[in-house]
Design a protein around this motif. Sequence first.
Motif, PDB file in Angstrom:
ATOM      1  N   ALA A  39       0.861  -1.290   0.020  1.00 34.24           N
ATOM      2  CA  ALA A  39      -0.007   0.163   0.016  1.00 34.24           C
ATOM      3  C   ALA A  39       0.864   1.212  -0.038  1.00 34.24           C
ATOM      4  O   ALA A  39       0.559   2.345  -0.780  1.00 34.24           O
ATOM      5  CB  ALA A  39      -0.803   0.017   1.259  1.00 34.24           C
ATOM      6  N   ARG A  40       2.048   1.200   0.800  1.00 37.68           N
ATOM      7  CA  ARG A  40       2.807   2.337   0.666  1.00 37.68           C
ATOM      8  C   ARG A  40       3.535   2.617  -0.700  1.00 37.68           C
ATOM      9  O   ARG A  40       3.464   3.865  -1.172  1.00 37.68           O
ATOM     10  CB  ARG A  40       3.839   2.215   1.812  1.00 37.68           C
ATOM     11  CG  ARG A  40       4.872   3.088   2.186  1.00 37.68           C
ATOM     12  CD  ARG A  40       4.340   4.406   2.833  1.00 37.68           C
ATOM     13  NE  ARG A  40       3.870   5.320   2.013  1.00 37.68           N
ATOM     14  CZ  ARG A  40       2.907   6.138   2.393  1.00 37.68           C
ATOM     15  NH1 ARG A  40       2.394   6.332   3.544  1.00 37.68           N
ATOM     16  NH2 ARG A  40       2.335   7.236   1.436  1.00 37.68           N
ATOM     17  N   ARG A  41       3.993   1.597  -1.133  1.00 41.33           N
ATOM     18  CA  ARG A  41       4.649   1.944  -2.575  1.00 41.33           C
ATOM     19  C   ARG A  41       3.620   2.155  -3.388  1.00 41.33           C
ATOM     20  O   ARG A  41       3.986   3.093  -4.446  1.00 41.33           O
ATOM     21  CB  ARG A  41       5.274   0.453  -2.837  1.00 41.33           C
ATOM     22  CG  ARG A  41       6.083   0.326  -4.144  1.00 41.33           C
ATOM     23  CD  ARG A  41       7.311   0.932  -4.085  1.00 41.33           C
ATOM     24  NE  ARG A  41       8.173   0.657  -5.379  1.00 41.33           N
ATOM     25  CZ  ARG A  41       9.025  -0.396  -5.174  1.00 41.33           C
ATOM     26  NH1 ARG A  41       8.978  -1.341  -4.553  1.00 41.33           N
ATOM     27  NH2 ARG A  41       9.526  -0.570  -6.489  1.00 41.33           N
ATOM     28  N   ALA A  42       2.575   1.668  -3.797  1.00 46.55           N
ATOM     29  CA  ALA A  42       1.489   2.060  -4.689  1.00 46.55           C
ATOM     30  C   ALA A  42       1.026   3.283  -4.453  1.00 46.55           C
ATOM     31  O   ALA A  42       0.584   4.161  -5.307  1.00 46.55           O
ATOM     32  CB  ALA A  42       0.337   1.052  -4.515  1.00 46.55           C
ATOM     33  N   ALA A  43       0.687   3.813  -3.140  1.00 44.61           N
ATOM     34  CA  ALA A  43       0.440   5.031  -2.683  1.00 44.61           C
ATOM     35  C   ALA A  43       1.502   6.133  -3.246  1.00 44.61           C
ATOM     36  O   ALA A  43       1.171   7.328  -3.900  1.00 44.61           O
ATOM     37  CB  ALA A  43       0.039   5.460  -1.291  1.00 44.61           C
ATOM     38  N   ASP A  44       2.774   6.040  -3.046  1.00 45.83           N
ATOM     39  CA  ASP A  44       3.688   6.870  -3.434  1.00 45.83           C
ATOM     40  C   ASP A  44       3.871   6.927  -4.689  1.00 45.83           C
ATOM     41  O   ASP A  44       4.224   8.008  -5.383  1.00 45.83           O
ATOM     42  CB  ASP A  44       5.086   6.234  -2.708  1.00 45.83           C
ATOM     43  CG  ASP A  44       5.111   6.288  -1.391  1.00 45.83           C
ATOM     44  OD1 ASP A  44       4.545   7.081  -0.636  1.00 45.83           O
ATOM     45  OD2 ASP A  44       5.878   5.855  -0.573  1.00 45.83           O
ATOM     46  N   ARG A  45       3.628   5.955  -5.561  1.00 49.56           N
ATOM     47  CA  ARG A  45       3.670   5.851  -6.974  1.00 49.56           C
ATOM     48  C   ARG A  45       2.723   6.919  -7.522  1.00 49.56           C
ATOM     49  O   ARG A  45       2.677   7.364  -8.687  1.00 49.56           O
ATOM     50  CB  ARG A  45       3.541   4.519  -7.634  1.00 49.56           C
ATOM     51  CG  ARG A  45       3.830   4.618  -9.055  1.00 49.56           C
ATOM     52  CD  ARG A  45       3.721   3.025  -9.790  1.00 49.56           C
ATOM     53  NE  ARG A  45       4.115   2.997 -11.128  1.00 49.56           N
ATOM     54  CZ  ARG A  45       3.327   3.252 -12.053  1.00 49.56           C
ATOM     55  NH1 ARG A  45       2.003   3.633 -11.821  1.00 49.56           N
ATOM     56  NH2 ARG A  45       3.603   3.267 -13.293  1.00 49.56           N
ATOM     57  N   ALA A  46       1.389   6.862  -6.759  1.00 45.04           N
ATOM     58  CA  ALA A  46       0.440   7.686  -7.333  1.00 45.04           C
ATOM     59  C   ALA A  46       0.268   9.059  -6.743  1.00 45.04           C
ATOM     60  O   ALA A  46      -1.016   9.535  -6.983  1.00 45.04           O
ATOM     61  CB  ALA A  46      -1.053   6.826  -7.237  1.00 45.04           C
ATOM     62  N   ALA A  47       1.232   9.367  -5.808  1.00 51.64           N
ATOM     63  CA  ALA A  47       0.917  10.581  -5.354  1.00 51.64           C
ATOM     64  C   ALA A  47      -0.119  10.588  -4.208  1.00 51.64           C
ATOM     65  O   ALA A  47      -0.836  11.774  -4.168  1.00 51.64           O
ATOM     66  CB  ALA A  47       0.920  11.797  -6.224  1.00 51.64           C
TER      67      ALA A  47
END
Length: 668
Positions: A87-95
């Motif tokens: 979730a952290r990685r996906a959220a960071d990729r999508a701002a």
Amino acid sequence: MIVVARVLIDSPLPQLDRLFDYEVPAELVADAVPGVRVRVPLRTAGRVVDGYLVDVVAAEAPERPLSELDAIVSPVPVLTPELYALARRAADRAAGSASDILRLVIPKRMVRAEKAWLAAQSAASDTEPSPTASPVTADAAAWADTVLSPYPGLADAVAAAERLALDAPPRPSTELPIGAWAELLAAVAVRQLGAGRSTVVVVPDHRDEEQLLAVLAARVGEDAIVRDDARRSGPERYAAYLRLRTPRPCIVVGNRSTVYAPAHDTACVIVWDDGDPLLAEPLSPGVHARDAALIRQELEGSSLVFAGHTRTTDVERLVQLGWVRELPAARRASPTVVLSATREGESHGARVPSSAFAAARDGLREGPVLVQVARPGYAPVLVCAECRTPARCRHCTGPLRARRPGATPDCGWCGRSDPAWTCVQCGAAKLRMASSGSERTADELGRAFPNTRVIVADGAHPVTRVEARPALVIATRGAEPHAVGGYRAVILLDGDRMLLAEQLRIGESALRWWSNAAALAAPSAPVHLVGVAGPVARALATWTQPAYARAELADRGPLAMPPVVRVAAVEGTLTAVEGALNDLRDAVPTLPAAPGSILGPVPVGDDLVRALVRFDYAHGRTVAETLRAAVVAEALRGRRAAQRARNRSGPGTRTTLRVRLDVPELDL
């Protein structure tokens, strides 16, 4: 020394998207384990909020005392370290915020379901451990090997954790009223279950889900299948999620958020038909299931399979980069596709040419015939009979429609009827039907084929299955029911109308609609595409969808269109958007130099503007971090302005800056 809990607060506020430290009181130390739900105080807000305990560490007492953990809501760890990392990685990729993603994945707590699960876990631990039997029988394993045999090396590639692009067999199953694709994906999952590992299968909607569940139910036990979708009740969803926390392998089947499902020892993630818009998450931060699956594969080292009857340009780009490997079948199979056009002597505007009409007549002698149309209803579009100006509602300017011949037209937006309509251009009062929906097509073909059963399948008339006896099935795109043994003929109407949509990916979408319908045809049954020529029609006729995706990528490259580049949409007040764009220009110096890299801002109403930013994948991390920082800064400015307004007893100010990455269309 004190015990410190690192907590992720469940809040949509972007400035709270980080881990907060809290001291764990002595009475809560035993239950404070990573993954549990907690309640913590928020000093700035003066209230208690929910959150997830991500980590527990021992630390020296700081000079400034920490707030204490208020309560542990449940002793069940629902947030695994793997899920938080994803979730952290996906959220960071999508701002975006990690809590927004976790809100989609982790169901709300249901106390009764939780108590039942805890009791079952306690009973299982009290009994003597017995040798665990394999959840896959020898017959099921043999069936899986047979289904996978047309794809040499597929089982080994999945076991080796490869990323694969798979063209599914375009035919119905010979055993069940489902597509052969469902058997193929189920066979991959059964093979991994036999090896003691889990598989996550992500499908667009409940119709695809039911097909997979039908074939899985005939091969493995009920306890090995976990159904995950929003159509189930709250207790059912929570019970299914707790089943994933049990250290036993399973097969998870569900919709777009299922891609995050924390199954035990996941061996493979399968995404079916990634071009379907239902796999694009509409809620913030808007991470597509395909992108989440790619991130998960990279983090976990599991296998990843993109399967479908067509190939999206997004997957084809990964194939060309070598990141995903194309794995073809040993023997290429394709439906019999005919490009039907009007013949000499026929009316040029004939909706069903003689060749397609003859195919439908011959097919009805043996079984059902599918006719795909573009729109539901009777006459979705009405025009002036004199000047052909589209008829619009006088109240809201919405399109007028007719439910039956001679019926009073009503508005498709506000629902008002307009019995005294007159054309704004020429003053005429007579309307003409400019298009045929599913119901009108059913009426017309019902008269052309008397004494034939006619079935309408669309959003208002959902039908999932038809029998093998003769019937005309009029269905809108995506609502086609499955026929036992397959359709004896498939007629694809309104293709020219579908391609008129002003969308970048309309060719991809139309090819996907037609290919999925063609895959419902029985072996050797004809599939007639009516009134369409050009590259899309040739790709369907020759069944070379990957080649069409390659050609589309080649055309979009010089134009810098997605998915060759990534696109971010920035929306808010003019000051906020201009500030975010200036930060981007400073962070990525190549943006100002590239013509057309920043489009807008343009007004979108209510004092808001929108801008689009095109950037290379190599700059993705920098762009996401910069835009996220701009969102947080604007949120903090809005909070301070709201506080000042409250102190003056005036109206508050809310945050308006919104960012969305990986926009599929350049639509300002």
